[in-house]
Design a protein around this motif. Structure first.
Motif, short mmCIF file in Angstrom:
data_model
loop_
_atom_site.label_atom_id
_atom_site.label_comp_id
_atom_site.label_asym_id
_atom_site.label_seq_id
_atom_site.Cartn_x
_atom_site.Cartn_y
_atom_site.Cartn_z
N GLN A 1 44.79 31.89 72.92
CA GLN A 1 45.76 32.31 71.99
C GLN A 1 46.48 31.15 71.42
N ILE A 2 46.09 29.85 71.33
CA ILE A 2 46.64 28.68 70.94
C ILE A 2 45.86 28.26 69.68
N GLU A 3 46.45 27.82 68.72
CA GLU A 3 45.69 27.38 67.35
C GLU A 3 45.13 25.78 67.67
N ARG A 4 43.84 25.92 67.84
CA ARG A 4 43.12 24.50 68.18
C ARG A 4 42.91 23.56 67.17
N SER A 5 42.87 22.33 67.33
CA SER A 5 42.66 21.49 66.21
C SER A 5 41.14 21.51 66.16
N GLU A 6 40.46 20.63 64.98
CA GLU A 6 39.10 20.47 64.67
C GLU A 6 38.53 19.69 65.97
N MET B 1 37.78 21.82 68.88
CA MET B 1 36.71 22.77 68.83
C MET B 1 35.36 21.94 68.81
N ILE B 2 35.38 20.82 68.33
CA ILE B 2 34.28 20.07 68.11
C ILE B 2 33.70 19.52 69.76
N ARG B 3 34.78 19.00 70.40
CA ARG B 3 34.43 18.57 71.75
C ARG B 3 34.14 19.67 72.75
N ALA B 4 35.00 20.59 72.48
CA ALA B 4 34.75 21.65 73.29
C ALA B 4 33.14 22.39 73.12
N GLY C 1 30.93 20.18 75.06
CA GLY C 1 31.10 19.77 76.70
C GLY C 1 31.65 20.98 77.38
N GLY C 2 32.16 22.08 76.63
CA GLY C 2 32.89 23.27 77.04
C GLY C 2 34.48 22.99 77.06
N THR C 3 35.21 24.15 77.27
CA THR C 3 36.55 23.94 76.83
C THR C 3 37.30 22.92 78.00
N SER D 1 34.19 12.24 78.22
CA SER D 1 32.95 12.34 78.09
C SER D 1 32.66 12.99 76.73
N THR D 2 33.50 13.61 76.10
CA THR D 2 33.11 14.05 74.70
C THR D 2 33.91 13.25 73.67
N SER D 3 34.30 12.36 73.88
CA SER D 3 34.99 11.39 72.86
C SER D 3 34.02 10.73 71.81
#
Length: 467
Positions: free
Chosen positions: A201-206, A209-212, A215-217, A224-226
């Protein structure tokens, strides 16, 4: 002559051989990544030679209507009415050209995620994840799951999106191989990105979203996702022109009335009229509202076919008169004892959706209520004035307004105690766990500004009760 038990035995022999070599020589797993078991159980039993093999006729027709795709196909000798060949890489694997990928992403967004998901985001992920290969398959040793198709959607994620979040426009029906179909895969990839955009329920940045997505949230902020994020930015910046991603209807698209009356199979129809969105009973209530009746009659609307207003990007929205009428009808029918003012619901809708019927960004529908929340209100709290069976139901203004009012009612007694109007409004916008009356004060000011846009609120501005 005695034959082998079945053809799959023959297909599995190379895999068994390579696995034995891997153990003997300790070869790295990626060497046989294309030949692991889930690839054999999937790719071995499915093969795409033509677009016709992996898309519905309606989707293929939509591809032909894209001017860039049409030009590309005609240029290589394809003809309408005949099978359209899929491109193949040097290894013989079918893939989508960048033009085709752009078109698929654009069609999916226009149908189901207008103003919620960026089409370029889908294209960039497809480039990174699969090189746009329709039959791309990878195996995750930790999760024991297969990632399939253009967007590399896992079977578990796909089943969860369909089962729990009700993204059922393209149903899997227990057949995971359907994930290899471009439209199915991209649709579910977009659905997963939309869920990530409002994680917890938190508005997330692009970037989140991409890194999640990769590699998952839990690893959305992990080092590792940078690198994946950097590659994504690079790929996205090199994509061809965005003109095909505009929200305007595709060239030679069916007329509004034809689309509403004859929705495409497996697709979310472009519902351009009030009557295609709402029930006859609710429409009768709207016509009985003097202000709405006057507004509709003045604009030439007729019973049975009342047009929705659209902005310059062809996104349907409600006039303030229409929105107020929906709020009044919902409150009178279902919340007459709660003391909620119509102006309050309207002001929230102004903030979360700008009155757009489909919603804005990650927020679904007029009131920005997502499907899981609506289901919870319906099943667990007993708010059953409207049935919600899928995400699409929440694009009905009455359904969205009803569950928005129900959510407000729940927030008014959050954790068993009466809450202030400021808490309710801010909790509705940012989630009850994230309310800080000092830090989130601007939300309340924004709400008061939206409240002032409704004519009769000026008299009530100092005493307009919320609950």
């Amino acid at each position: 002559m005695k034959v082998s038990k079945n053809k799959k035995d023959l297909l599995l022999r190379p895999l068994i051989y390579l696995l034995s070599l891997q153990r003997l020589w300790r070869l790295p797993f990626p060497i046989i990544s294309r030949l692991h078991l889930c690839a054999f159980t999937g790719m071995a039993t499915i093969s795409f030679k033509y677009w016709n093999d992996c898309v519905d006729p309606q989707d293929l027709e939509a591809m032909w209507k894209d001017p860039d795709v049409r030009a590309e196909w005609l240029n290589v000798g394809e003809t309408m009415g005949s099978k359209v060949h899929l491109s193949r890489d040097p290894d013989g694997q079918p893939y989508l050209t960048q033009t085709e990928m752009k078109a698929v992403a654009g069609i999916i967004v226009r149908r189901h995620f207008v103003s919620q998901i960026d089409s370029d985001m889908l294209c960039a992920i497809a480039e990174l994840e699969s090189g746009r290969q329709t039959l791309a398959t990878q195996y995750n040793k930790k999760s024991k799951d297969c990632m399939m198709g253009i967007m590399q959607i896992s079977v578990k994620t796909a089943e969860w999106l369909v089962r729990d979040l009700s993204y059922q426009i393209y149903g899997l029906d227990g057949d995971s191989k359907l994930l290899y179909k471009p439209f199915v895969n991209v649709y579910l990839g977009a659905a997963y990105l939309k869920w990530l955009s409002n994680f917890e329920q938190i508005e997330r940045s692009e970037e989140f979203m991409i890194r999640a997505y990769k590699g998952g949230t839990k690893k959305a902020t992990h080092k590792s996702t940078s690198q994946y994020w950097k590659k994504y930015i690079s790929v996205k910046g090199t994509l061809p022109t965005r003109k095909v991603f505009e929200v305007a209807p595709m060239p030679n698209a069916p007329s509004a009335s034809a689309t509403a009356d004859s929705p495409e199979k497996g697709a979310n129809p472009t519902k351009t009229t009030w009557d295609s969105r709402t029930s006859p009973e609710d429409m009768e209530e709207m016509w009985n509202n003097p202000s709405v009746s006057k507004e509709w009659t003045k604009s030439g609307e007729k019973r049975g076919k009342v047009r929705l207003s659209h902005d310059t990007e062809k996104r349907p929205y409600l006039s303030r008169t229409e929105q107020r009428a929906v709020a009044e009808i919902i409150l009178a029918k279902h919340f007459s004892t709660r003391g909620v003012k119509p102006c309050v619901l309207c002001a929230i809708a102004e903030i979360v959706s700008m009155r757009f019927v489909n919603g804005v960004g990650q927020r679904t529908g007029l009131m920005g209520i997502d499907y899981p929340t609506a289901c919870w209100l319906y099943k667990d709290l007993g708010y059953k004035g409207y049935i919600v069976k899928s995400v699409e139901d929440l694009t009905n203004p009455f359904v969205s307004m009803y569950f928005g009012a129900a959510y407000m009612a729940w927030l008014s007694e959050y954790e068993g105690r009466e809450r202030s109007p400021q808490f309710v409004i801010q909790a509705y916008i940012s989630g009850p766990q994230n309310v800080n009356l000092q830090e989130t004060g601007p939300i309340w000011l924004k709400f008061e500004e939206a409240l002032s846009r409704y004519e009769d609120t000026k008299k009530e501005q100092n005493s307009c009760p919320i609950l």
